[in-house]
Design a protein around this motif. Structure first.
Motif, PDB file in Angstrom:
ATOM      1  N   GLY A  32       0.970 -65.476  27.680  1.00 35.89           N
ATOM      2  CA  GLY A  32       1.079 -64.291  27.494  1.00 35.89           C
ATOM      3  C   GLY A  32       0.203 -63.234  27.791  1.00 35.89           C
ATOM      4  N   LEU A  33      -1.054 -63.682  28.005  1.00 34.57           N
ATOM      5  CA  LEU A  33      -1.991 -62.609  28.351  1.00 34.57           C
ATOM      6  C   LEU A  33      -2.017 -62.372  29.813  1.00 34.57           C
ATOM      7  CD1 LEU A  33      -5.508 -63.518  26.441  1.00 34.57           C
ATOM      8  CD2 LEU A  33      -4.007 -61.404  26.188  1.00 34.57           C
ATOM      9  N   SER A  34      -1.706 -63.510  30.540  1.00 34.24           N
ATOM     10  CA  SER A  34      -1.322 -63.352  32.082  1.00 34.24           C
ATOM     11  C   SER A  34      -0.121 -62.422  32.339  1.00 34.24           C
ATOM     12  CB  SER A  34      -1.158 -64.803  32.621  1.00 34.24           C
ATOM     13  OG  SER A  34      -0.939 -64.563  34.009  1.00 34.24           O
ATOM     14  N   ILE A  35       0.864 -62.630  31.661  1.00 38.25           N
ATOM     15  CA  ILE A  35       2.132 -61.774  31.968  1.00 38.25           C
ATOM     16  C   ILE A  35       1.669 -60.460  31.651  1.00 38.25           C
ATOM     17  CG2 ILE A  35       4.454 -61.424  31.215  1.00 38.25           C
ATOM     18  CD1 ILE A  35       4.516 -64.454  31.106  1.00 38.25           C
ATOM     19  N   PHE A  36       1.217 -60.021  30.393  1.00 41.01           N
ATOM     20  CA  PHE A  36       1.130 -58.793  29.779  1.00 41.01           C
ATOM     21  C   PHE A  36      -0.131 -58.082  30.338  1.00 41.01           C
ATOM     22  CE2 PHE A  36       3.980 -60.472  26.354  1.00 41.01           C
ATOM     23  CZ  PHE A  36       4.962 -59.462  26.597  1.00 41.01           C
ATOM     24  N   GLY A  37      -1.109 -58.736  30.805  1.00 37.43           N
ATOM     25  CA  GLY A  37      -2.263 -58.214  31.384  1.00 37.43           C
ATOM     26  C   GLY A  37      -2.091 -57.894  32.867  1.00 37.43           C
ATOM     27  N   THR A  38      -1.094 -58.656  33.566  1.00 37.25           N
ATOM     28  CA  THR A  38      -0.687 -58.137  34.877  1.00 37.25           C
ATOM     29  C   THR A  38       0.012 -56.828  34.855  1.00 37.25           C
ATOM     30  OG1 THR A  38      -0.817 -60.611  35.569  1.00 37.25           O
ATOM     31  CG2 THR A  38       0.346 -58.697  37.014  1.00 37.25           C
ATOM     32  N   LEU A  39       1.090 -56.853  33.900  1.00 37.32           N
ATOM     33  CA  LEU A  39       2.057 -55.609  33.599  1.00 37.32           C
ATOM     34  C   LEU A  39       1.493 -54.326  33.548  1.00 37.32           C
ATOM     35  CD1 LEU A  39       5.266 -57.567  32.531  1.00 37.32           C
ATOM     36  CD2 LEU A  39       4.786 -56.933  34.852  1.00 37.32           C
ATOM     37  N   MET A  40       0.575 -54.263  32.413  1.00 40.65           N
ATOM     38  CA  MET A  40       0.111 -53.268  31.844  1.00 40.65           C
ATOM     39  C   MET A  40      -0.520 -52.038  32.885  1.00 40.65           C
ATOM     40  SD  MET A  40      -3.174 -52.058  30.564  1.00 40.65           S
ATOM     41  CE  MET A  40      -3.465 -50.679  29.647  1.00 40.65           C
ATOM     42  N   PRO A  41      -1.365 -52.521  33.397  1.00 44.50           N
ATOM     43  CA  PRO A  41      -2.149 -51.535  34.425  1.00 44.50           C
ATOM     44  C   PRO A  41      -1.090 -51.009  35.367  1.00 44.50           C
ATOM     45  CG  PRO A  41      -3.075 -53.725  34.919  1.00 44.50           C
ATOM     46  CD  PRO A  41      -2.212 -53.793  33.528  1.00 44.50           C
ATOM     47  N   LEU A  42      -0.166 -51.649  35.639  1.00 44.68           N
ATOM     48  CA  LEU A  42       0.954 -51.582  36.655  1.00 44.68           C
ATOM     49  C   LEU A  42       1.872 -50.355  36.285  1.00 44.68           C
ATOM     50  CD1 LEU A  42       0.918 -54.437  38.712  1.00 44.68           C
ATOM     51  CD2 LEU A  42      -0.403 -52.768  39.228  1.00 44.68           C
ATOM     52  N   MET A  43       1.873 -50.157  34.741  1.00 45.94           N
ATOM     53  CA  MET A  43       3.076 -49.379  34.212  1.00 45.94           C
ATOM     54  C   MET A  43       3.058 -47.834  34.865  1.00 45.94           C
ATOM     55  SD  MET A  43       4.827 -51.188  32.285  1.00 45.94           S
ATOM     56  CE  MET A  43       4.832 -52.353  33.640  1.00 45.94           C
ATOM     57  N   PRO A  44       4.147 -47.434  35.277  1.00 43.58           N
ATOM     58  CA  PRO A  44       4.261 -45.919  35.749  1.00 43.58           C
ATOM     59  C   PRO A  44       3.877 -44.776  34.927  1.00 43.58           C
ATOM     60  CG  PRO A  44       6.407 -46.675  35.200  1.00 43.58           C
ATOM     61  CD  PRO A  44       5.421 -47.924  34.787  1.00 43.58           C
ATOM     62  N   ASN A  45       3.670 -44.865  33.786  1.00 42.33           N
ATOM     63  CA  ASN A  45       3.405 -43.949  32.834  1.00 42.33           C
ATOM     64  C   ASN A  45       2.467 -44.277  31.720  1.00 42.33           C
ATOM     65  OD1 ASN A  45       4.972 -44.366  30.550  1.00 42.33           O
ATOM     66  ND2 ASN A  45       6.749 -43.860  31.884  1.00 42.33           N
ATOM     67  N   ALA A  46       1.762 -43.316  31.019  1.00 43.04           N
ATOM     68  CA  ALA A  46       0.692 -43.604  29.953  1.00 43.04           C
ATOM     69  C   ALA A  46       1.421 -44.252  28.717  1.00 43.04           C
ATOM     70  CB  ALA A  46       0.013 -42.385  29.467  1.00 43.04           C
ATOM     71  N   THR A  47       2.653 -43.801  28.443  1.00 41.12           N
ATOM     72  CA  THR A  47       3.437 -44.397  27.276  1.00 41.12           C
ATOM     73  C   THR A  47       3.692 -45.966  27.406  1.00 41.12           C
ATOM     74  OG1 THR A  47       4.528 -42.335  26.930  1.00 41.12           O
ATOM     75  CG2 THR A  47       5.512 -44.194  25.907  1.00 41.12           C
ATOM     76  N   LEU A  48       4.396 -46.186  28.606  1.00 46.75           N
ATOM     77  CA  LEU A  48       4.602 -47.912  28.830  1.00 46.75           C
ATOM     78  C   LEU A  48       3.184 -48.586  28.822  1.00 46.75           C
ATOM     79  CD1 LEU A  48       7.547 -47.483  31.407  1.00 46.75           C
ATOM     80  CD2 LEU A  48       7.561 -48.187  29.134  1.00 46.75           C
ATOM     81  N   MET A  49       2.089 -48.001  29.439  1.00 45.29           N
ATOM     82  CA  MET A  49       1.137 -48.740  29.363  1.00 45.29           C
ATOM     83  C   MET A  49       0.565 -48.916  27.908  1.00 45.29           C
ATOM     84  SD  MET A  49      -1.317 -46.832  32.343  1.00 45.29           S
ATOM     85  CE  MET A  49      -2.859 -47.485  31.580  1.00 45.29           C
ATOM     86  N   ALA A  50       0.524 -47.996  27.232  1.00 39.70           N
ATOM     87  CA  ALA A  50       0.176 -47.722  25.704  1.00 39.70           C
ATOM     88  C   ALA A  50       1.009 -49.060  24.807  1.00 39.70           C
ATOM     89  CB  ALA A  50       0.184 -46.514  25.096  1.00 39.70           C
ATOM     90  N   VAL A  51       2.162 -48.863  25.288  1.00 38.20           N
ATOM     91  CA  VAL A  51       3.111 -50.047  24.531  1.00 38.20           C
ATOM     92  C   VAL A  51       2.809 -51.609  24.910  1.00 38.20           C
ATOM     93  CG1 VAL A  51       5.459 -50.978  24.322  1.00 38.20           C
ATOM     94  CG2 VAL A  51       5.073 -48.447  24.229  1.00 38.20           C
ATOM     95  N   MET A  52       2.416 -51.760  26.068  1.00 39.54           N
ATOM     96  CA  MET A  52       2.028 -53.077  26.788  1.00 39.54           C
ATOM     97  C   MET A  52       0.618 -53.340  26.044  1.00 39.54           C
ATOM     98  SD  MET A  52       4.475 -54.109  28.660  1.00 39.54           S
ATOM     99  CE  MET A  52       3.776 -55.193  29.674  1.00 39.54           C
ATOM    100  N   ILE A  53      -0.208 -52.607  25.218  1.00 35.29           N
ATOM    101  CA  ILE A  53      -1.364 -52.882  24.863  1.00 35.29           C
ATOM    102  C   ILE A  53      -1.151 -53.755  23.423  1.00 35.29           C
ATOM    103  CG2 ILE A  53      -3.287 -52.169  23.699  1.00 35.29           C
ATOM    104  CD1 ILE A  53      -3.508 -49.852  25.629  1.00 35.29           C
ATOM    105  N   TRP A  54      -0.051 -53.482  22.838  1.00 39.71           N
ATOM    106  CA  TRP A  54       0.095 -54.235  21.625  1.00 39.71           C
ATOM    107  C   TRP A  54       0.189 -55.918  21.764  1.00 39.71           C
ATOM    108  CZ3 TRP A  54      -0.307 -49.299  20.960  1.00 39.71           C
ATOM    109  CH2 TRP A  54      -0.719 -48.804  19.566  1.00 39.71           C
ATOM    110  N   PRO A  55       1.162 -56.358  22.916  1.00 41.41           N
ATOM    111  CA  PRO A  55       1.129 -57.636  22.912  1.00 41.41           C
ATOM    112  C   PRO A  55      -0.043 -58.319  23.465  1.00 41.41           C
ATOM    113  CG  PRO A  55       2.540 -56.462  24.517  1.00 41.41           C
ATOM    114  CD  PRO A  55       1.983 -55.475  23.241  1.00 41.41           C
ATOM    115  N   ILE A  56      -0.790 -57.549  24.297  1.00 38.35           N
ATOM    116  CA  ILE A  56      -2.049 -58.155  24.825  1.00 38.35           C
ATOM    117  C   ILE A  56      -2.836 -58.237  23.463  1.00 38.35           C
ATOM    118  CG2 ILE A  56      -4.099 -57.413  26.262  1.00 38.35           C
ATOM    119  CD1 ILE A  56      -2.315 -56.068  27.981  1.00 38.35           C
ATOM    120  N   LYS A  57      -3.041 -57.321  22.617  1.00 39.09           N
ATOM    121  CA  LYS A  57      -4.160 -57.518  21.492  1.00 39.09           C
ATOM    122  C   LYS A  57      -3.604 -58.661  20.729  1.00 39.09           C
ATOM    123  CE  LYS A  57      -6.932 -53.968  22.460  1.00 39.09           C
ATOM    124  NZ  LYS A  57      -8.351 -54.099  22.664  1.00 39.09           N
TER     125      LYS A  57
END
Length: 448
Positions: free
Chosen positions: A327-352
Motif C-alpha cells: 500500500g505504501l509503495s503504490i500511494f507513496g509513488t502516486l502522491m508526489p506525481l499528482m497534477p494538483n495540490a488537492t489530489l496530493m492532499a487526498v493521497m496523504i490519507w491512505p499513506i498515513k
C-alpha cells in the motif's frame, strides 16, 4: 491452533495486576510517545526559516530531521535496551524524557548548524530510552491476543505527536512570520523558529514525573536461557542465528518499511515548493491526515491482527506488514506525481493509514518471540534497523537524489516517487521470507 488468553501477571511486589492497569500504562506511555514525536517532527514545518538562517542545503536539513537524530537514537537504543532488561523501566523512561525535553529547549540557543545538530543528537539520545522500555513493559502486562492492541494504543503517540506538531507548528510558524523576533520574560529575545523549541521543550518534564508514578510489572519468564549479565551483541546474534530468516523479516524488512513511512518528512515542503502554500496550510493538511488516518491505521492493525492471532494465525502481524508495504509503495509513488495540490492532499490519507501499521505490527511480533531477558534489547534492535534505514535514509535518499543526481531541488517530488517505487517491492519480499520461521518460533515457545 487457537490461542487462549493468559491470566494477568502480578506486579513486582506481588500485588495482583489486572489488564485495566495495563491499559492505563499503555495510555501513559502513549502520551510520552506523543511528546517525543512532537519534539521530533516540529522541524519539518521550518525548513525555509532554518535553511535561510543557517545557510544549509536540503541534505544538511535532512541530517537534522533524520541523520543526526537517528544516528544517536539508534546507537543508544541497544545499550538502553540492555538496561531496560535489567533495571526498572519506568525510571529509565522518565530520565530519557527529561533529557530530550531539555535538549529540545536547547535548540532555541543554537545559532549555527553544528550547534543545532548537537542539540538534535541529544534529543535522539533521550528518546532512545522510551520504546525499548515501553515494549518490554507492555509485553509484561499483556498476552499475545491483547499485545497488538496495546501496541496500537502506545503507537498512537506517533501520529498524535506528528499531527499536533504539524498543526500547532504551522499555527505558531504562521503567527510568528509577521514577528521575526519574540521576547520571553527573563529569557530574552529569540528568532521565531528558536521560540518554537522554547515553547514545546520544557513542558516535557511534567510528563517525566507522570511516568515515574507507574507501577513496574513482574517480568514474564520464557523457556530460553539467555545470559545478559553484560551487554553484548553476541548474545543477540546467537539468538537470531537460530532463526535467520525470521530476523530478516522482523528487522531488515521493518527497516525498509520505515523508509517508505519516513518519506512523509518532505510532504509539507512539497506543498510549499510545488504549489506555493504557506507553512500553516501545509501543516493543517498533513497534520489532519496524521491525526485521523494514522490512528485509524494503528487501531485497525492492532484490532485485526489480535483477532487473527486469537483465531490461530500467529504470523498475522507479518502478513499485515506485507500488505502495508504494498500500500505504501503504490500511494507513496502516486502522491508526489499528482497534477494538483488537492489530489496530493487526498493521497496523504491512505499513506498515513498504512503508515500506522509498522509501529504496531512489527514491535508486537518481536515481543511475541523474544526471550524474557532480551525483550527490550530486541525491541531496541527494531529501533536500530528502522532508525538506520528509515529515520535516516527516508528523508535523506530523496533529498540526496534531487541534490546530486537530478540536481534540481524543484524535482524533489520525482525523487520521492522513485524511492517509493523501488523500495516497496523489496520490502514486501523481505517481510515474506521469515514468516515460516516466525511460526516455528512461536510454536516452540508455546510448546515449552
Amino acid at each position: 491452533m487457537t490461542v487462549a488468553a493468559q491470566a494477568p501477571e502480578g506486579s513486582a511486589d506481588g500485588a495482583p495486576v489486572s489488564y485495566r492497569y495495563g491499559w492505563y500504562t499503555a495510555i501513559v506511555l502513549m502520551v510520552a510517545y506523543t511528546l517525543s514525536f512532537l519534539d521530533r517532527q516540529i522541524l519539518t514545518l521550518m525548513v525555509g526559516p532554518i535553511k535561510a538562517d543557517l545557510g544549509i542545503t536540503d541534505t544538511q536539513f535532512a541530517l537534522l530531521t533524520g541523520g543526526a537524530f537517528a544516528l544517536f537514537y539508534t546507537a543508544m537504543a541497544l545499550p538502553m535496551g540492555w538496561m531496560a532488561d535489567r533495571y526498572p523501566r519506568k525510571w529509565i523512561i522518565a530520565a530519557g524524557i527529561s533529557v530530550w525535553s531539555l535538549a529540545t529547549g536547547a535548540c532555541a540557543l543554537a545559532r549555527t548548524f553544528p550547534a543545532l545538530m548537537a542539540a538534535r543528537i541529544c534529543v535522539g539520545v533521550g528518546e532512545a530510552t522510551l520504546s525499548p522500555s515501553a515494549y518490554s513493559l507492555l509485553r509484561d502486562r499483556f498476552d499475545d491476543t491483547r499485545l497488538p492492541r496495546a501496541m496500537s494504543i502506545y503507537s498512537l503517540g506517533i501520529f498524535i505527536g506528528a499531527g499536533t506538531a504539524l498543526i500547532l507548528g504551522g499555527i505558531i510558524v504562521g503567527a510568528l512570520e509577521t514577528t521575526p523576533y519574540v521576547t520571553f520574560p527573563l529569557l530574552g529575545t529569540y528568532k521565531s523558529w528558536h521560540a518554537v523549541f522554547l515553547i514545546i521543550g520544557p513542558p516535557g518534564l511534567l510528563i517525566a514525573l507522570w511516568v515515574a508514578t507507574l507501577r513496574e510489572p513482574a517480568r514474564k519468564k520464557t523457556i530460553d536461557k539467555v545470559d545478559t549479565g553484560s551487554f553484548s551483541l553476541t548474545v543477540i546474534g546467537q539468538f537470531l542465528g537460530k532463526w535467520p530468516l525470521m530476523g530478516v523479516s522482523l528487522f531488515i524488512g521493518a527497516g525498509f518499511l520505515s523508509i517508505l513511512s519516513y518519506l512523509d518528512a518532505w510532504y509539507p515542503e512539497l506543498f510549499i515548493r510545488m504549489h506555493g502554500w504557506k507553512a500553516d496550510e501545509a501543516g493543517w493538511v498533513n497534520g489532519l491526515a496524521s491525526l485521523t488516518a494514522g490512528p485509524a491505521g494503528m487501531v485497525f492493525a492492532g484490532w485485526y491482527s489480535s483477532r487473527c492471532i486469537a483465531r490461530g494465525q500467529v504470523d498475522a502481524c507479518i502478513m499485515m506488514a506485507t500488505v502495508c508495504a504494498i500500500g505504501l509503495s503504490i500511494f507513496g509513488t502516486l502522491m508526489p506525481l499528482m497534477p494538483n495540490a488537492t489530489l496530493m492532499a487526498v493521497m496523504i490519507w491512505p499513506i498515513k493509514f498504512f503508515g500506522g501499521f509498522n509501529p504496531v505490527l512489527i514491535p508486537a511480533a518481536v515481543q511475541m518471540i523474544a526471550p524474557h531477558n532480551l525483550r527490550a534489547q530486541l525491541g531496541a534492535l527494531f529501533l536500530l534497523s528502522t532508525g538506520i534505514l528509515g529515520t535516516a535514509l527516508g528523508p535523506i535518499v530523496p533529498a540526496a537524489m534531487s541534490d546530486y543526481i537530478i540536481m534540481d531541488e524543484s524535482k524533489l517530488n520525482i525523487s520521492i516517487a522513485i524511492t517509493a517505487a523501488i523500495v516497496g517491492p523489496i520490502t514486501a519480499i523481505l517481510l515474506t521470507v521469515g514468516r515460516r520461521q516466525f511460526r516455528e518460533r512461536v510454536a516452540a515457545m508455546r510448546a515449552g
